[in-house]
Design a protein around this motif. Structure first.
Motif, short mmCIF file in Angstrom:
data_model
loop_
_atom_site.label_atom_id
_atom_site.label_comp_id
_atom_site.label_asym_id
_atom_site.label_seq_id
_atom_site.Cartn_x
_atom_site.Cartn_y
_atom_site.Cartn_z
N PRO A 19 -34.86 -41.29 4.49
CA PRO A 19 -35.04 -40.82 3.11
C PRO A 19 -34.72 -39.34 3.03
O PRO A 19 -34.85 -38.60 4.02
CB PRO A 19 -36.53 -41.07 2.84
CG PRO A 19 -36.95 -42.06 3.87
CD PRO A 19 -36.11 -41.80 5.08
N ARG B 32 -28.56 -37.54 -2.07
CA ARG B 32 -28.65 -38.99 -2.17
C ARG B 32 -27.32 -39.67 -1.80
O ARG B 32 -27.31 -40.83 -1.39
CB ARG B 32 -29.03 -39.37 -3.60
CG ARG B 32 -30.51 -39.22 -3.90
CD ARG B 32 -30.79 -39.45 -5.36
NE ARG B 32 -32.17 -39.82 -5.62
CZ ARG B 32 -32.83 -39.56 -6.74
NH1 ARG B 32 -32.22 -38.91 -7.73
NH2 ARG B 32 -34.08 -39.95 -6.89
N GLY C 148 -35.64 -43.63 -0.07
CA GLY C 148 -35.93 -42.88 -1.28
C GLY C 148 -35.54 -41.42 -1.21
O GLY C 148 -34.91 -40.95 -0.26
N ASP D 242 -38.63 -40.01 -6.25
CA ASP D 242 -39.67 -40.89 -5.74
C ASP D 242 -40.99 -40.18 -5.46
O ASP D 242 -42.05 -40.82 -5.46
CB ASP D 242 -39.18 -41.59 -4.48
CG ASP D 242 -38.01 -42.52 -4.78
OD1 ASP D 242 -38.19 -43.44 -5.60
OD2 ASP D 242 -36.93 -42.33 -4.21
N CYS E 12 -43.47 -40.00 -11.42
CA CYS E 12 -43.47 -40.21 -9.98
C CYS E 12 -44.76 -39.69 -9.35
O CYS E 12 -45.47 -38.89 -9.96
CB CYS E 12 -42.27 -39.50 -9.35
SG CYS E 12 -42.41 -37.70 -9.35
N ASN F 111 -45.54 -42.28 0.01
CA ASN F 111 -44.61 -42.43 -1.11
C ASN F 111 -43.14 -42.34 -0.75
O ASN F 111 -42.29 -42.72 -1.56
CB ASN F 111 -44.93 -41.36 -2.16
CG ASN F 111 -46.34 -41.49 -2.70
OD1 ASN F 111 -46.65 -42.46 -3.37
ND2 ASN F 111 -47.18 -40.50 -2.41
N LEU F 112 -42.85 -41.86 0.46
CA LEU F 112 -41.46 -41.66 0.85
C LEU F 112 -41.31 -41.96 2.34
O LEU F 112 -40.69 -41.19 3.07
CB LEU F 112 -41.04 -40.21 0.53
CG LEU F 112 -39.56 -39.88 0.51
CD1 LEU F 112 -38.87 -40.57 -0.65
CD2 LEU F 112 -39.35 -38.38 0.43
#
Length: 237
Positions: free
Chosen positions: A28, A106, A114, A137, A159, A230-231
């Motif tokens: 990520p 990304r 994420g 995210d 988020c 969360n990531l």
């Protein structure tokens, strides 16, 4: 440990995006947004720590329109120079540049999973403002001075968001932090963590006048768990 420097192009020029890769080579992505001292030793150490956790980390040079790749010392003289530098910095440009840098991250071949944002000081403010304008995210904001005055923007942020403050910060008085706590109340995606005995930039081990080792360790542990929830780095062979 820095892997390479990418070039990010926007309408009026281009800037460097310093990149660190995790041991697995992919994962990520985290956009790491600089403090007022630039992408210097402290931000680079944070980038290394995040990469070691399994993230692809990119730190953009946000002062490129003023002085490309400018870095100052963390002593009193360097702090004064940094304050002077940031006084000429255009925050909306910084938010826009950060959004483009996040898109660039990304799109990297090493990106898998994420995308999150981590910002300190100036970067904490920009990360918070960015969360209200783009899909991401998770966002982790350390002592962003713009956050209290923009607390109403929490309505636009969906988020997971962790806001970290020092309870004894002369630049962000405790009563202003309370404004954020009140605005965050009842929002399940928002967590506010206050290190009550710490001041501003208490996680910055390069700045002896600010650093609080105990508070820094506790806040970083919370940050790591927040990012892990969360990531989380993808499961890799």
């Amino acid at each position: 440990m820095e892997a390479r420097t990418e070039t990010v192009t926007v309408a009026d020029g281009s800037f460097d995006l310093h990149l660190w890769l995790p041991p697995a080579g992919r994962g990520p992505v985290i956009l790491l947004i600089q403090e007022i001292y630039g992408v210097g030793p402290y931000i680079r150490k944070v980038a290394e720590d995040l990469a070691a956790l399994g993230y692809v980390v990119g730190a953009p040079d946000l002062f490129w329109r003023i002085r490309p790749n400018w870095v100052s010392g963390h002593d009193e003289a360097g702090t004064n120079l940094s304050i002077e530098m940031v006084s000429t910095f255009d925050v909306p440009h910084g938010v826009a540049d950060s959004a483009v840098a996040l898109t660039h991250l990304r799109g990297l071949p090493e990106a898998e999973g994420g995308a999150g944002v981590v910002g300190f000081c100036l970067g904490g403010s920009i990360g918070y403002l960015l969360a209200a304008t783009v899909e991401v995210d998770a966002v982790l904001s350390f002592y962003g001075s713009a956050v209290p005055d923009a607390a109403g923007m929490l309505e636009k942020i969906t988020c997971p968001l962790l806001l970290v403050f020092g309870g004894s910060d002369p630049y962000i008085p405790r009563e202003r932090v309370s404004v954020v706590e009140k605005a965050a109340a009842g929002r399940p995606n928002v967590e506010v963590y206050v290190a009550e005995e710490a001041g501003h930039a208490f996680h910055n081990h390069e700045a002896a006048q600010f650093y609080n080792q105990e508070a820094a360790r506790a806040a970083w542990d919370r940050a790591v768990h927040f990012l892990g929830r969360n990531l989380a780095p993808a499961s890799l062979p």
